[in-house]
Each structure stands twice: as structure tokens, then as C-alpha cells.
Design a protein around this motif. Structure first.
Motif, PDB file in Angstrom:
ATOM      1  N   THR A  60      -7.998 -31.857  -2.159  1.00  0.00           N
ATOM      2  CA  THR A  60      -7.100 -30.710  -1.991  1.00  0.00           C
ATOM      3  C   THR A  60      -5.785 -30.947  -2.723  1.00  0.00           C
ATOM      4  OG1 THR A  60      -8.053 -30.207   0.172  1.00  0.00           O
ATOM      5  CG2 THR A  60      -5.897 -29.259  -0.316  1.00  0.00           C
ATOM      6  N   ARG A  61      -5.222 -32.137  -2.560  1.00  0.00           N
ATOM      7  CA  ARG A  61      -3.949 -32.433  -3.205  1.00  0.00           C
ATOM      8  C   ARG A  61      -4.111 -32.615  -4.713  1.00  0.00           C
ATOM      9  NH1 ARG A  61      -0.739 -36.668   0.606  1.00  0.00           N
ATOM     10  NH2 ARG A  61       1.013 -35.857  -0.602  1.00  0.00           N
ATOM     11  N   VAL A  62      -5.246 -33.144  -5.143  1.00  0.00           N
ATOM     12  CA  VAL A  62      -5.507 -33.257  -6.582  1.00  0.00           C
ATOM     13  C   VAL A  62      -5.609 -31.873  -7.206  1.00  0.00           C
ATOM     14  CG1 VAL A  62      -7.188 -33.981  -8.322  1.00  0.00           C
ATOM     15  CG2 VAL A  62      -6.622 -35.509  -6.431  1.00  0.00           C
ATOM     16  N   CYS A  63      -6.315 -30.970  -6.525  1.00  0.00           N
ATOM     17  CA  CYS A  63      -6.464 -29.602  -7.024  1.00  0.00           C
ATOM     18  C   CYS A  63      -5.109 -28.911  -7.127  1.00  0.00           C
ATOM     19  CB  CYS A  63      -7.391 -28.826  -6.094  1.00  0.00           C
ATOM     20  SG  CYS A  63      -7.785 -27.157  -6.667  1.00  0.00           S
ATOM     21  N   GLU A  64      -4.280 -29.082  -6.109  1.00  0.00           N
ATOM     22  CA  GLU A  64      -2.941 -28.487  -6.132  1.00  0.00           C
ATOM     23  C   GLU A  64      -2.107 -29.093  -7.248  1.00  0.00           C
ATOM     24  OE1 GLU A  64       0.730 -27.561  -3.017  1.00  0.00           O
ATOM     25  OE2 GLU A  64      -0.609 -29.251  -2.652  1.00  0.00           O
ATOM     26  N   ASN A  65      -2.261 -30.396  -7.476  1.00  0.00           N
ATOM     27  CA  ASN A  65      -1.543 -31.073  -8.543  1.00  0.00           C
ATOM     28  C   ASN A  65      -1.916 -30.501  -9.903  1.00  0.00           C
ATOM     29  OD1 ASN A  65      -1.750 -33.604 -10.621  1.00  0.00           O
ATOM     30  ND2 ASN A  65       0.063 -33.792  -9.332  1.00  0.00           N
TER      31      ASN A  65
ATOM     32  N   LEU B 198      16.321 -16.684  -6.208  1.00  0.00           N
ATOM     33  CA  LEU B 198      16.151 -17.924  -5.447  1.00  0.00           C
ATOM     34  C   LEU B 198      16.999 -17.960  -4.180  1.00  0.00           C
ATOM     35  CD1 LEU B 198      15.954 -20.724  -8.181  1.00  0.00           C
ATOM     36  CD2 LEU B 198      14.123 -19.883  -6.707  1.00  0.00           C
ATOM     37  N   ALA B 199      17.913 -17.024  -4.037  1.00  0.00           N
ATOM     38  CA  ALA B 199      18.751 -16.985  -2.836  1.00  0.00           C
ATOM     39  C   ALA B 199      17.974 -16.464  -1.631  1.00  0.00           C
ATOM     40  CB  ALA B 199      19.973 -16.105  -3.073  1.00  0.00           C
ATOM     41  N   HIS B 200      16.873 -15.736  -1.879  1.00  0.00           N
ATOM     42  CA  HIS B 200      16.105 -15.152  -0.788  1.00  0.00           C
ATOM     43  C   HIS B 200      15.228 -16.206  -0.114  1.00  0.00           C
ATOM     44  CE1 HIS B 200      17.537 -11.412  -2.284  1.00  0.00           C
ATOM     45  NE2 HIS B 200      16.817 -11.464  -3.399  1.00  0.00           N
ATOM     46  N   THR B 201      14.981 -16.018   1.166  1.00  0.00           N
ATOM     47  CA  THR B 201      14.058 -16.896   1.881  1.00  0.00           C
ATOM     48  C   THR B 201      12.623 -16.523   1.533  1.00  0.00           C
ATOM     49  OG1 THR B 201      13.936 -15.446   3.808  1.00  0.00           O
ATOM     50  CG2 THR B 201      15.691 -17.093   3.785  1.00  0.00           C
ATOM     51  N   VAL B 202      11.714 -17.450   1.754  1.00  0.00           N
ATOM     52  CA  VAL B 202      10.300 -17.179   1.477  1.00  0.00           C
ATOM     53  C   VAL B 202       9.776 -16.091   2.406  1.00  0.00           C
ATOM     54  CG1 VAL B 202       7.977 -18.165   1.498  1.00  0.00           C
ATOM     55  CG2 VAL B 202       9.890 -19.503   0.609  1.00  0.00           C
ATOM     56  N   GLU B 203      10.187 -16.127   3.671  1.00  0.00           N
ATOM     57  CA  GLU B 203       9.679 -15.169   4.665  1.00  0.00           C
ATOM     58  C   GLU B 203      10.268 -13.779   4.481  1.00  0.00           C
ATOM     59  OE1 GLU B 203      11.179 -18.002   5.384  1.00  0.00           O
ATOM     60  OE2 GLU B 203       9.549 -19.299   6.095  1.00  0.00           O
TER      61      GLU B 203
ATOM     62  N   GLY C 203      -3.787 -20.523   2.454  1.00  0.00           N
ATOM     63  CA  GLY C 203      -2.887 -20.133   1.377  1.00  0.00           C
ATOM     64  C   GLY C 203      -1.453 -20.421   1.768  1.00  0.00           C
ATOM     65  N   TYR C 204      -0.554 -20.384   0.795  1.00  0.00           N
ATOM     66  CA  TYR C 204       0.867 -20.578   1.086  1.00  0.00           C
ATOM     67  C   TYR C 204       1.689 -19.904  -0.004  1.00  0.00           C
ATOM     68  CZ  TYR C 204       0.866 -24.231  -2.524  1.00  0.00           C
ATOM     69  OH  TYR C 204       0.746 -24.908  -3.704  1.00  0.00           O
ATOM     70  N   THR C 205       2.937 -19.656   0.316  1.00  0.00           N
ATOM     71  CA  THR C 205       3.875 -19.053  -0.626  1.00  0.00           C
ATOM     72  C   THR C 205       5.141 -19.885  -0.662  1.00  0.00           C
ATOM     73  OG1 THR C 205       3.040 -16.819  -0.211  1.00  0.00           O
ATOM     74  CG2 THR C 205       5.229 -16.993  -1.185  1.00  0.00           C
ATOM     75  N   SER C 206       5.629 -20.178  -1.851  1.00  0.00           N
ATOM     76  CA  SER C 206       6.908 -20.848  -2.021  1.00  0.00           C
ATOM     77  C   SER C 206       7.846 -19.885  -2.745  1.00  0.00           C
ATOM     78  CB  SER C 206       6.736 -22.147  -2.821  1.00  0.00           C
ATOM     79  OG  SER C 206       6.331 -21.860  -4.147  1.00  0.00           O
ATOM     80  N   ARG C 207       9.011 -20.365  -3.152  1.00  0.00           N
ATOM     81  CA  ARG C 207       9.962 -19.470  -3.809  1.00  0.00           C
ATOM     82  C   ARG C 207       9.495 -19.045  -5.200  1.00  0.00           C
ATOM     83  NH1 ARG C 207      13.641 -21.860  -0.251  1.00  0.00           N
ATOM     84  NH2 ARG C 207      15.241 -20.380   0.466  1.00  0.00           N
TER      85      ARG C 207
END
Length: 405
Positions: A313-318, A102-107, A27-31
Motif C-alpha cells: 500500500t505504501r509502495v503504491c502511494e509512493n 492553501l489557506a483552506h482546510t481540507v474539510e 480514499g483520502y484527500t489532502s490539500r
């Protein structure tokens, strides 16, 4: 915490069940979004959907696991601080979108990580993990109808409603503020510079134009072969005059805004020259980009879009990201048609200048431990400088201002 057990599969039982399938879970998290994905055999699709639904709807959030993960995250935060490119872009967001989400970091901050409780995590899941905010996507040797049936069976617990009107998350527009941050550290051998203007959101058609513009600018690293015989004019200049160690333009898009700019790493005494040449390349795009450059950039962009679909994997994410950003998946044929629209320097000028609102800029200089915020010229621009810095000459600063009026 999502992988540390659910109410149905406590402790390590969840991970063991994934491993028994020979599957890969991550898994991953972005802004703006969080993703969980499993890569497994096609025949295990119903089981995989059930595991994902359990992970999203029934996360256990055990206190013992929270304390264990807290220490791991704090350690990862220290490692992240050693990646100066990431730190530079975090600073860029902090100044460009100051006072907004959006000013906050992801972590997150060390202070918040230390005081985070189970109640905080449970409240976040309850507010944000709702069916209208989710996308279930799959790619590979599976049937769409079977996937839909599995989703109907296992995601019935995903709520469509909020408990109270006051609990519905308010997502105000993240305003852009032209500003500057300089974090000076003379112990660092190199300077990391990021410069950006406000760009369009995901669904804005100007994104294609700006991506073509970035392809014309190109990218460069000292490890590249060819020396000064680069197709990119800026890369050729950087190689011939040793202006920088590397540079790369970027067009980072969010739901209603974005950052269009470039990032480079250089020796402290080369900052002025590299900044001057990079700004000059932006101006050249608005006045004298050649047809051959535009054609080459379009072909490069087409190739990059196809390369992004390398593997399931990249197609699914797309698929998932397109549904979130555009409400549908945009096929390659449509992207090709958008890229094929005749472009000229006037298109690039309009696309680059349109987001510029002329709001009063704020400048924050962090240097030798002192900080000061002052009103400066009216240009919507965000600049971050990290590392050992030379002095920016008044002449080049003036060019800088004119570029973004």
C-alpha cells in the motif's frame, strides 16, 4: 460520495462487489491531491482497475446520499476541532498562505458543507477528474503490461480535453505571507505552538538538506525513555529542564512552496523558554552543527525513507505521489546519492535562508475575542499559537526577528 454508488452500480452494489473480492477500499484527500485505492489479490487486478475506473468516471452523486453524508461530515468536523494539533496546523496554513487556496482546510467550512449541492460536486468532478491530472499506480505481484492493458480498456472515458477554455482550472502560485495568529483559550491546560518559514516545493533539491536539518533537531515526547540522554540536543534540553511535553520539526512540501518549521506542546509558562531554545537550535545548525550530527541525521533519513516503503500500500502511494510531484519515480539509490552529498553548516544556512523573500509581514493577534491586523517587521515567518499563553518577552522576539531576516 465516491463510495456510495456509481451509474453502473447504484446504491450499495458497489461496496458489496468490493467486499465479494475480499478487498479493502479507501480514499483520502489532502490539500493538493485526492486518492482512491483498493488492496486486493493479484489475480483480481483487472476487476480492481475496472472498479476504480467506474468510481472515478461514473460517480452517481445521488441527492439522498449527499444529504446523508452532509450530516456525517459535519459531525466529523466537530471531532476534528477537538484535535488541537490539527487545528494548530490549519491555523498555520490560514495565516502563512492567507488569501490563497492553501489557506483552506481540507474539510472545508461548516457554511460551505451546509450549502453544497449536487451541481457543485458534479462541476468539480467534471473540471478536475481529467486524464492528464490522474495517475494509476499499482504495487505487488502484477505485470506492468497487464496493468497498462487494463487501464487502456477501462479508463477510455477519462477526458483529455475541457469543454471550454474558460473551464480549465487556473492554479496560481500560493504566496507565503509572514504573519501570526494567536487563539487564546485559558481553559486549555497546554499551549500548542507552530512556527514556520517558507520552504521549497517538492522538486527543489534543498528538500534533502532541510530534511537532514530536521533529523539533527530530532523529536521528543515525555513518554520517550532516556531522559536527558537524548541524541538530539534540543530533546536533551527539553527533558532536563521540562521545557515541553513534546516537539517535532516538519518540512511540509507542496507543488511550488512549503513550510519548514517546528511544532511543540508546552505548559503556558514554558513557552518563552522552549521558543528561545528552539530558535537557538536553528541558529546552531547554521554555525556549529558537527560532522557526527550530520552523519547520524543522514543515516536516520535513509532509514526513514526505507521504512516508508513497508508494504504494498505504501509502495503504491509512493509511486503515485512521485509521478505527480517529480514526473517519475525516484529510486532509493538516487535518494541515497542525494543524501550522501557532503553537507556542511553553509549548505543548511543557504537552504534555510533561500526561500526568505523579505516581504512585509502581517500580524493577526486573536486574543480575548479581539482581532487586529498590523504591519510588523520584515521577516517571512508564520507563527501560530493556540491555547493558554504566557507573554513573549521583547528580547526573545528580537532573536526571533533576526533569525528570519
Amino acid at each position: 460520495m465516491a463510495f456510495k454508488g456509481t451509474k453502473k452500480r447504484p446504491g450499495s452494489a458497489f461496496e458489496k462487489e468490493v467486499e465479494s473480492l475480499g478487498a479493502h477500499l479507501n480514499g483520502y484527500t489532502s490539500r493538493e491531491q485526492t486518492a482512491f485505492y483498493i488492496k486486493a489479490f493479484s489475480k483480481d487486478m483487472p476487476k480492481v482497475v475496472e472498479l476504480l475506473s467506474d468510481l472515478v468516471q461514473n460517480c452517481a452523486l445521488e441527492d439522498s446520499q449527499i444529504e446523508k453524508e452532509r450530516g456525517i461530515i459535519l459531525q466529523e468536523l466537530k471531532e476534528t476541532d477537538s484535535n488541537l494539533t490539527d487545528v494548530t496546523f490549519d491555523y498555520l496554513h490560514a495565516t502563512a498562505y492567507q488569501g490563497t487556496a492553501l489557506a483552506h482546510t481540507v474539510e472545508g467550512t461548516t457554511e460551505n458543507i451546509k450549502k453544497l449541492t449536487r451541481a457543485d460536486l458534479a462541476s468539480y468532478v467534471d473540471i478536475h477528474f481529467k486524464a492528464p491530472r490522474m495517475v494509476l499506480a499499482a504495487a505487488g505481484g502484477i505485470s506492468h503490461r497487464e496493468l497498462v492493458d487494463a487501464a487502456k480498456q477501462h479508463f477510455t472515458g477519462a477526458s483529455f480535453e475541457y469543454k471550454a477554455k474558460g473551464s480549465v482550472p487556473d492554479l496560481p502560485r500560493c504566496r507565503f505571507t509572514g504573519s501570526e495568529i494567536r487563539a487564546r483559550d485559558d481553559a486549555l491546560p497546554l499551549a500548542h505552538i507552530a512556527l514556520a518559514v517558507e520552504g521549497p516545493g517538492w522538486a527543489d533539491p534543498d528538500n534533502v538538506v532541510l530534511n537532514v536539518a530536521n533529523a539533527i533537531i530530532g523529536r521528543y515526547d515525555r513518554t520517550f525513555g532516556g531522559g536527558k540522554n537524548q541524541s538530539s540536543r534540543l530533546a536533551a534540553l527539553a527533558a532536563e529542564h521540562k521545557l515541553c511535553h513534546s516537539f517535532e520539526p516538519f518540512n511540509t512540501s507542496y507543488s511550488d512552496t512549503g513550510l519548514f518549521g517546528f511544532h511543540f506542546v508546552s505548559d503556558p509558562l514554558s513557552i518563552d523558554d522552549m521558543m528561545f531554545c528552539a530558535q537557538g537550535e536553528w541558529m546552531r545548525l547554521c554555525t556549529s552543527a558537527t560532522e557526527s550530527e550530520v552523519t547520524r541525521a543522514k543515516n536516520y533519513l535513509r532509514n526513514a525513507m526505507v521504512a516508508q516503503l513497508d508494504g504494498t500500500t505504501r509502495v503504491c502511494e509512493n509511486i503515485g505521489s512521485h509521478l505527480l510531484h517529480y514526473g517519475r519515480r525516484i529510486p532509493l539509490e538516487e535518494w541515497d546519492a542525494r543524501i550522501s552529498v557532503p553537507l556542511s553548516s553553509s549548505w543548511i544556512t543557504t537552504a534555510s535562508a533561500a526561500p526568505c523573500t523579505g516581504s512585509v509581514s502581517k500580524m493577526c493577534c486573536l486574543q480575548d475575542g479581539d482581532s487586529e491586523a498590523v504591519d510588523c517587521h520584515r521577516f517571512p515567518l508564520a507563527l501560530n499559537v493556540l491555547g493558554t499563553m504566557g507573554k513573549l518577552s521583547p528580547f526573545k522576539a528580537a532573536v526571533f526577528s533576526v533569525l528570519n531576516v
